[in-house]
Design a protein around this motif. Structure first.
Motif, PDB file in Angstrom:
ATOM      1  N   PHE B  63      50.584   8.155  16.297  1.00 33.48           N
ATOM      2  CA  PHE B  63      52.396   7.272  16.859  1.00 33.48           C
ATOM      3  C   PHE B  63      50.906   5.441  16.645  1.00 33.48           C
ATOM      4  CE2 PHE B  63      52.478  10.725  20.072  1.00 33.48           C
ATOM      5  CZ  PHE B  63      53.429  11.306  19.351  1.00 33.48           C
ATOM      6  N   HIS B  64      52.661   4.925  16.245  1.00 31.22           N
ATOM      7  CA  HIS B  64      53.268   3.563  15.726  1.00 31.22           C
ATOM      8  C   HIS B  64      53.470   3.104  16.591  1.00 31.22           C
ATOM      9  CE1 HIS B  64      52.090   4.607  12.064  1.00 31.22           C
ATOM     10  NE2 HIS B  64      53.358   5.524  11.660  1.00 31.22           N
ATOM     11  N   LEU B  65      52.110   2.727  17.941  1.00 32.63           N
ATOM     12  CA  LEU B  65      52.761   2.728  19.590  1.00 32.63           C
ATOM     13  C   LEU B  65      53.496   1.708  19.799  1.00 32.63           C
ATOM     14  CD1 LEU B  65      50.027   3.516  21.880  1.00 32.63           C
ATOM     15  CD2 LEU B  65      52.281   4.476  21.366  1.00 32.63           C
ATOM     16  N   ASP B  66      53.259  -0.182  18.093  1.00 32.39           N
ATOM     17  CA  ASP B  66      54.231  -0.480  18.912  1.00 32.39           C
ATOM     18  C   ASP B  66      55.831  -0.540  18.406  1.00 32.39           C
ATOM     19  OD1 ASP B  66      53.077   0.061  16.125  1.00 32.39           O
ATOM     20  OD2 ASP B  66      53.068  -2.419  15.089  1.00 32.39           O
ATOM     21  N   PHE B  67      55.796   0.776  17.300  1.00 28.22           N
ATOM     22  CA  PHE B  67      57.033   0.947  17.300  1.00 28.22           C
ATOM     23  C   PHE B  67      57.675   1.791  17.971  1.00 28.22           C
ATOM     24  CE2 PHE B  67      60.244   3.892  15.309  1.00 28.22           C
ATOM     25  CZ  PHE B  67      61.182   3.183  14.877  1.00 28.22           C
ATOM     26  N   ILE B  68      57.467   1.866  19.214  1.00 31.92           N
ATOM     27  CA  ILE B  68      57.517   3.335  20.253  1.00 31.92           C
ATOM     28  C   ILE B  68      57.993   1.704  21.344  1.00 31.92           C
ATOM     29  CG2 ILE B  68      56.324   4.651  21.842  1.00 31.92           C
ATOM     30  CD1 ILE B  68      56.581   6.013  19.277  1.00 31.92           C
ATOM     31  N   ALA B  69      56.700   1.044  21.363  1.00 33.45           N
ATOM     32  CA  ALA B  69      56.735  -0.088  22.060  1.00 33.45           C
ATOM     33  C   ALA B  69      58.299  -0.753  21.806  1.00 33.45           C
ATOM     34  CB  ALA B  69      55.860  -1.078  22.218  1.00 33.45           C
ATOM     35  N   LEU B  70      58.908  -0.697  20.877  1.00 38.34           N
ATOM     36  CA  LEU B  70      59.550  -1.139  20.212  1.00 38.34           C
ATOM     37  C   LEU B  70      61.516  -0.379  20.572  1.00 38.34           C
ATOM     38  CD1 LEU B  70      61.440  -3.832  18.997  1.00 38.34           C
ATOM     39  CD2 LEU B  70      62.049  -2.248  17.000  1.00 38.34           C
ATOM     40  N   MET B  71      61.198   0.835  20.521  1.00 43.02           N
ATOM     41  CA  MET B  71      62.101   2.154  21.304  1.00 43.02           C
ATOM     42  C   MET B  71      62.025   1.671  22.289  1.00 43.02           C
ATOM     43  SD  MET B  71      60.977   5.014  19.129  1.00 43.02           S
ATOM     44  CE  MET B  71      61.660   6.326  19.890  1.00 43.02           C
ATOM     45  N   THR B  72      61.314   1.539  23.120  1.00 41.94           N
ATOM     46  CA  THR B  72      60.849   1.514  24.399  1.00 41.94           C
ATOM     47  C   THR B  72      62.055  -0.047  25.668  1.00 41.94           C
ATOM     48  OG1 THR B  72      59.271   2.286  25.110  1.00 41.94           O
ATOM     49  CG2 THR B  72      59.695   1.428  26.888  1.00 41.94           C
ATOM     50  N   PHE B  73      61.588  -1.234  24.402  1.00 45.04           N
ATOM     51  CA  PHE B  73      62.266  -2.536  24.716  1.00 45.04           C
ATOM     52  C   PHE B  73      63.605  -2.186  24.255  1.00 45.04           C
ATOM     53  CE2 PHE B  73      63.577  -6.175  23.637  1.00 45.04           C
ATOM     54  CZ  PHE B  73      63.627  -7.489  24.319  1.00 45.04           C
ATOM     55  N   THR B  74      63.677  -1.722  23.434  1.00 42.38           N
ATOM     56  CA  THR B  74      65.456  -1.622  23.230  1.00 42.38           C
ATOM     57  C   THR B  74      66.598  -0.953  24.520  1.00 42.38           C
ATOM     58  OG1 THR B  74      65.303  -0.947  21.080  1.00 42.38           O
ATOM     59  CG2 THR B  74      67.179  -1.089  21.248  1.00 42.38           C
ATOM     60  N   LEU B  75      65.817   0.403  25.590  1.00 40.73           N
ATOM     61  CA  LEU B  75      66.379   1.414  25.924  1.00 40.73           C
ATOM     62  C   LEU B  75      66.268   0.469  27.139  1.00 40.73           C
ATOM     63  CD1 LEU B  75      67.618   3.708  25.928  1.00 40.73           C
ATOM     64  CD2 LEU B  75      65.664   4.622  26.990  1.00 40.73           C
ATOM     65  N   ILE B  76      64.802  -0.502  27.381  1.00 42.08           N
ATOM     66  CA  ILE B  76      64.982  -1.234  28.590  1.00 42.08           C
ATOM     67  C   ILE B  76      66.542  -2.373  28.554  1.00 42.08           C
ATOM     68  CG2 ILE B  76      63.689  -2.153  29.920  1.00 42.08           C
ATOM     69  CD1 ILE B  76      61.675  -0.867  29.902  1.00 42.08           C
ATOM     70  N   SER B  77      66.650  -2.881  27.040  1.00 45.76           N
ATOM     71  CA  SER B  77      67.090  -4.229  27.224  1.00 45.76           C
ATOM     72  C   SER B  77      69.226  -3.306  27.100  1.00 45.76           C
ATOM     73  CB  SER B  77      67.326  -4.405  26.167  1.00 45.76           C
ATOM     74  OG  SER B  77      66.189  -4.711  25.468  1.00 45.76           O
ATOM     75  N   SER B  78      69.063  -1.716  27.009  1.00 44.33           N
ATOM     76  CA  SER B  78      70.383  -1.802  27.087  1.00 44.33           C
ATOM     77  C   SER B  78      70.442  -1.607  28.854  1.00 44.33           C
ATOM     78  CB  SER B  78      70.539  -0.077  26.850  1.00 44.33           C
ATOM     79  OG  SER B  78      69.962   0.566  27.350  1.00 44.33           O
ATOM     80  N   SER B  79      69.330  -1.107  29.472  1.00 52.49           N
ATOM     81  CA  SER B  79      69.293  -1.422  31.187  1.00 52.49           C
ATOM     82  C   SER B  79      70.499  -2.671  31.737  1.00 52.49           C
ATOM     83  CB  SER B  79      68.659  -0.451  31.777  1.00 52.49           C
ATOM     84  OG  SER B  79      68.389   0.739  31.994  1.00 52.49           O
ATOM     85  N   ALA B  80      69.232  -3.233  30.897  1.00 56.72           N
ATOM     86  CA  ALA B  80      69.891  -4.307  31.709  1.00 56.72           C
ATOM     87  C   ALA B  80      71.337  -4.832  31.616  1.00 56.72           C
ATOM     88  CB  ALA B  80      69.321  -5.806  30.844  1.00 56.72           C
ATOM     89  N   THR B  81      71.374  -4.405  29.538  1.00 57.79           N
ATOM     90  CA  THR B  81      73.665  -5.300  29.397  1.00 57.79           C
ATOM     91  C   THR B  81      74.107  -4.082  30.140  1.00 57.79           C
ATOM     92  OG1 THR B  81      73.116  -3.252  27.575  1.00 57.79           O
ATOM     93  CG2 THR B  81      72.994  -5.579  26.745  1.00 57.79           C
ATOM     94  N   MET B  82      73.699  -3.193  31.050  1.00 58.18           N
ATOM     95  CA  MET B  82      74.384  -1.669  31.359  1.00 58.18           C
ATOM     96  C   MET B  82      74.375  -2.028  32.840  1.00 58.18           C
ATOM     97  SD  MET B  82      76.316   1.549  31.377  1.00 58.18           S
ATOM     98  CE  MET B  82      77.839   0.577  32.625  1.00 58.18           C
ATOM     99  N   ALA B  83      73.431  -3.281  33.732  1.00 60.15           N
ATOM    100  CA  ALA B  83      73.847  -3.783  34.591  1.00 60.15           C
ATOM    101  C   ALA B  83      74.693  -4.545  34.501  1.00 60.15           C
ATOM    102  CB  ALA B  83      72.285  -4.238  35.233  1.00 60.15           C
ATOM    103  N   THR B  84      75.031  -5.277  33.585  1.00 64.78           N
ATOM    104  CA  THR B  84      75.875  -6.702  33.518  1.00 64.78           C
ATOM    105  C   THR B  84      77.206  -6.223  34.125  1.00 64.78           C
ATOM    106  OG1 THR B  84      74.066  -8.073  32.067  1.00 64.78           O
ATOM    107  CG2 THR B  84      76.389  -8.861  32.683  1.00 64.78           C
ATOM    108  N   ALA B  85      77.545  -5.249  32.725  1.00 67.07           N
ATOM    109  CA  ALA B  85      79.328  -4.170  32.675  1.00 67.07           C
ATOM    110  C   ALA B  85      79.364  -4.231  34.113  1.00 67.07           C
ATOM    111  CB  ALA B  85      78.294  -3.714  31.318  1.00 67.07           C
ATOM    112  N   VAL B  86      77.621  -3.723  34.390  1.00 70.17           N
ATOM    113  CA  VAL B  86      78.126  -2.741  36.049  1.00 70.17           C
ATOM    114  C   VAL B  86      78.867  -3.992  37.310  1.00 70.17           C
ATOM    115  CG1 VAL B  86      77.953  -1.747  37.812  1.00 70.17           C
ATOM    116  CG2 VAL B  86      77.317  -0.792  36.129  1.00 70.17           C
ATOM    117  N   ALA B  87      78.511  -4.969  37.412  1.00 67.95           N
ATOM    118  CA  ALA B  87      79.017  -6.185  37.976  1.00 67.95           C
ATOM    119  C   ALA B  87      80.266  -7.331  37.452  1.00 67.95           C
ATOM    120  CB  ALA B  87      77.538  -7.465  37.748  1.00 67.95           C
TER     121      ALA B  87
END
Lengths: 588, 202
Positions: B63-87
């Motif tokens: 695996f290209h772990l740096d790429f997977i890390a980017l995927m993970t970062f994207t998904l976790i950032s979307s959690s942050a935007t979601m939390a902002t939307a809920v607030a």
């Protein structure tokens, strides 16, 4: 609960009122009638099996018309026999007992007994029922696809279930089986979510958790068990589907031959399925049996006119059973080459379940002690449940113990044991519940005389059938065999096979008395009084059948626990839960 | 009968849940528990297979772990935007809700796109449900089933969020609806953290 401003309003069209209804009472009755229909199907499959076992190879031209493939020339094929055992087990466990006890009485009773207007999500409730209907149709339809219905047993063990060319039933029949089970799991999950949410959130004023009837408690715990364990089977079934159709080999080891043909799969193990299946499979029997025990404990005080014994202790035991049920699945796998130390863990866990089970059983017997017993039909069935629970449970000690299970595994001892437990107990409790709550469902009484006849033809025959099977199992007779006439060591068992089959026909025929009684009483039964059994639980404080929304403008207020019978100082021997403390003393 | 009136808790008022939340949210939580257990089942199956396999491919090489890390970062950032939307939904700020819901949908879509890219690369190298060029035959099956099942959850989450965004644009979304969609989205993200850790890292 302000969303139902006009509680008595109900949809007027026939379709919305009786077919696609969102009323929990209608849905409960729909579930119940579906279960009865599936019960007839599952029962007839058992009758076919009994014909074959008592008179192996008998020519039956009549049946060859119905199953031109499986009964070609009038003689049952071995493959068809395997389909019969598979579908009998699957239908009876998932599509009869689960539907009747959890789907039927769960839906009907929970809102009425906790004082809610309906389930928390009526639409989801309707969806849950209309998901199970195609599930039933797919299960029955699988008999008529190419190769016939699934033939790998209700446990669907691979490789038989994972290799499509293994036996004829492993082809499309098994795929239909998986789809049918998936629909069942989805429906059960929707129902279970609804039950738990409703019980936690929708109780009326004064109805604290410790004032709920025991049947609601049992359904609550059963739903929680189901929600926690069905996901494992869902995951396992998805992988089975992948193994069958997309070339993975989760359950298939390397070097597997089928018909001189080496399979390309490698790396998997059938044991994985067994673990996953039984992680659901064992708790599932508690999903079935706990509501049955709840019904029994709920009916006992009504017919003994004294409070149920050990209310709190029973609830703690339900919790204990729920937790223990999830760590004992290995006792189905003692002969799978399991390490003796792991086996010991599972044996000790299994035998510890006898503790809470015995406490519940003793509570039932103690509930009888000193009461003024009366014996209408529901009470006869309740007594039957207690007797089965005691004697049938005894066989569990032998099967839970690894040492004796290795001898008894996959023999008729197992068949006899689980038919007494999750066959006998659940069916007797379901019958008791139907006879008891029928006036609430339809405003009429069922014939008590026919019901008693039904009992006396059902209860002794269950013993005459399944007790004998215990002895067959001790003699070493293996289960799931197509015919036993070729084995010398079982030659002494031939007569008992005929005996069992004849008794089975009586048992099967007796159920038509019940069906007749049920449908006849809907239209012709004697009009029921509002509270015909003089019971204290909440559902008897409203009209029978209850209006849409269950209660009028005002929801009832609860002031006491559900078992205030013969309270000293009260006006009558039954004080309904809605009677305020000023009028009769509150015992609990 | 040994019954004491004192043991009874104070009168239950009815209609208020023991967890202090309404029934929609309670049911969402129960659903998440149930759905989470399906993932737990898959992860347990994966663990079992991995322990039973004699050799397991070295993930850092394939695996290209740096790429997977980017995927993970994207998904976790979307959690942050979601939390902002809920607030924002709680404050009734419709414009912010819409903006951050769309950002979350974008994050989810980006994740799915990256996963599709990752899958294509592996399939080109010969990985598949029944085959695995790096050894253990069940590696490919485990990988595609596990990430595929998670990906289907992300996809359904994106659809739910898009629907919530449309409803919010039309002024039909209630704050609780946004919150429920958010609960589901956080759950999907949390599951990915487990998959990332247990499948890619350990």
């Amino acid at each position: 609960m302000a969303e139902l401003a006009n509680p008595v309003h109900q949809p007027s069209s026939f379709l919305r009122r009786y077919i696609f209804s969102q009323d929990h009472k209608v849905i409960g009755i729909q579930y119940l009638i579906t279960a009865m229909f599936m019960g007839i199907v599952g029962g007839l499959l058992a009758m076919l099996m009994r014909i074959q076992l008592a008179w192996p190879g008998q020519n039956m031209p009549l049946l060859s018309k119905l199953f031109p493939d499986g009964m070609a020339g009038g003689v049952m094929k071995p493959e068809f026999y395997l389909s019969l055992i598979t579908m009998h087990g699957t239908i009876m466990i998932f599509f009869v007992v689960s539907l009747a006890l959890v789907g039927g009485f769960g839906n009907f009773l929970i809102p009425l007994q906790i004082g809610a207007r309906d389930m928390a999500f009526p639409f989801l409730n309707m969806l849950s029922f209309w998901t199970i209907v195609p599930g039933c149709l797919i299960m029955m339809g699988s008999f008529f696809v190419e190769g016939g219905a699934a033939a790998s047993g209700w446990t669907a063990y691979p490789p038989l279930s994972a290799v499509r060319s293994a036996v004829p039933g492993s082809n499309w029949g098994q795929t239909w089986w998986i789809v049918g089970m998936a629909l069942f799991i989805i429906s059960f999950t929707m129902g279970g979510l609804n039950f738990v949410t409703t019980i936690l959130d929708q109780r009326t004023k004064g109805m604290s958790m410790m004032r709920m009837p025991l049947v609601v408690w049992a359904l609550f715990i059963a739903s929680v068990i189901g929600l926690l364990t069905f996901p494992a089977l869902l995951a396992a079934a998805i992988l089975l589907l992948f193994d069958r159709h997309f070339g993975t080999s989760f359950y298939l080891p390397s070097g597997l031959y089928f018909g001189n043909h080496l399979l390309p799969n490698k790396g998997g193990t059938p044991l994985l399925w067994q673990h996953l299946f039984w992680f659901l499979g064992h708790p599932e029997v508690y999903v079935l049996i706990l509501p049955a025990l709840g019904i029994t404990l709920d009916l006992l005080p009504v017919f003994t006119r004294k409070p149920v014994f050990g209310y709190r202790m029973t609830i703690y035991c339900l919790y204990a059973i729920a937790i223990l049920s999830m760590i004992v699945w290995g006792h189905h796998m003692y002969v799978s080459g399991m390490s003796p130390y792991v086996g010991e863990f599972f044996a000790i866990g299994t035998l510890s379940i006898t503790l809470p089970s015995t406490i519940i059983g003793v509570n039932m017997i103690a509930s009888l002690w000193g009461g003024s017993l009366r014996f209408p039909a529901p009470m006869l069935f309740v007594i039957g449940v207690i007797v089965f629970f005691g004697t049938g449970g005894f066989g569990g000690l032998f099967l839970g113990n690894a040492t004796s299970d290795i001898q008894l595994h996959d023999t008729y001892f197992v068949v006899g044991h689980f038919h007494l437990m999750i066959g006998g107990i659940t069916l007797l409790a379901a019958f008791a519940a139907v006879y008891y709550w029928f006036p609430k469902m339809f405003g009429r009484m069922m014939s008590d005389r026919l019901a008693k006849l039904h009992f006396w033809l059902t209860f002794p025959t269950f013993y005459a059938l399944f007790l004998v099977m215990h002895y067959q199992g001790l003699a070493g007779m293996p289960r799931r065999y197509y015919a036993f006439d070729k084995y010398e060591f079982l030659s002494g068992m031939v007569k008992s096979q005929v005996h069992i089959s004849l008794v089975a026909f009586v048992l099967g025929a007796a159920q038509f008395i019940f069906l007749f009684n049920f449908f006849w009483s809907i239209f012709r039964g004697a009009k029921a009084e509002p509270n015909p059994w003089n019971a204290a639980t909440l559902e008897w404080t409203t009209a029978s059948p209850p209006p849409h929304g269950n209660w009028g403008e005002e929801l009832p207020e609860v002031h006491r626990w559900p078992y205030d019978y013969s309270v000293p100082g009260a006006a009558s021997d039954c004080t309904p839960q809605t009677v305020p403390p000023g009028i009769a003393p509150v015992a609990m | 009968m040994e019954i004491t009136a004192a043991a009874q808790p104070a009168n239950w008022d009815g209609g208020v849940s023991p967890f202090g939340i309404g029934w929609s949210k309670l049911m969402m939580w129960l659903f998440i528990v149930s759905d989470g257990l399906v993932f737990a089942g898959f992860l347990a199956i994966y663990g079992f297979i991995r322990l039973a396999s004699p050799d397991w491919p070295d993930r850092s090489r394939m695996f290209h772990l740096d790429f997977i890390a980017l995927m993970t970062f994207t998904l976790i950032s979307s959690s942050a935007t979601m939390a902002t939307a809920v607030a924002a939904a709680r404050e009734g700020n419709r414009k912010t809700v819409l903006r951050f819901l769309l950002l979350t949908v974008l994050g989810g879509c980006a994740f799915l796109g990256m996963q599709a890219y990752e899958w294509t690369g592996l399939i080109r190298e010969g990985a598949g449900l029944g085959s695995n060029p790096w050894g253990a035959p069940l590696f490919g099956a485990c990988f595609f089933v596990l990430t595929g099942f998670h990906g289907s959850h992300v996809l359904s989450g994106v659809i739910v969020l898009a629907m919530t965004a449309v409803r919010s644009r039309m002024g039909m979304a209630r704050a609780e609806g946004v919150e429920l969609a958010g609960l589901y989205w956080h759950f999907v993200d949390l599951v990915w953290v487990f998959i990332f850790t247990l499948f890619y890292l350990i």
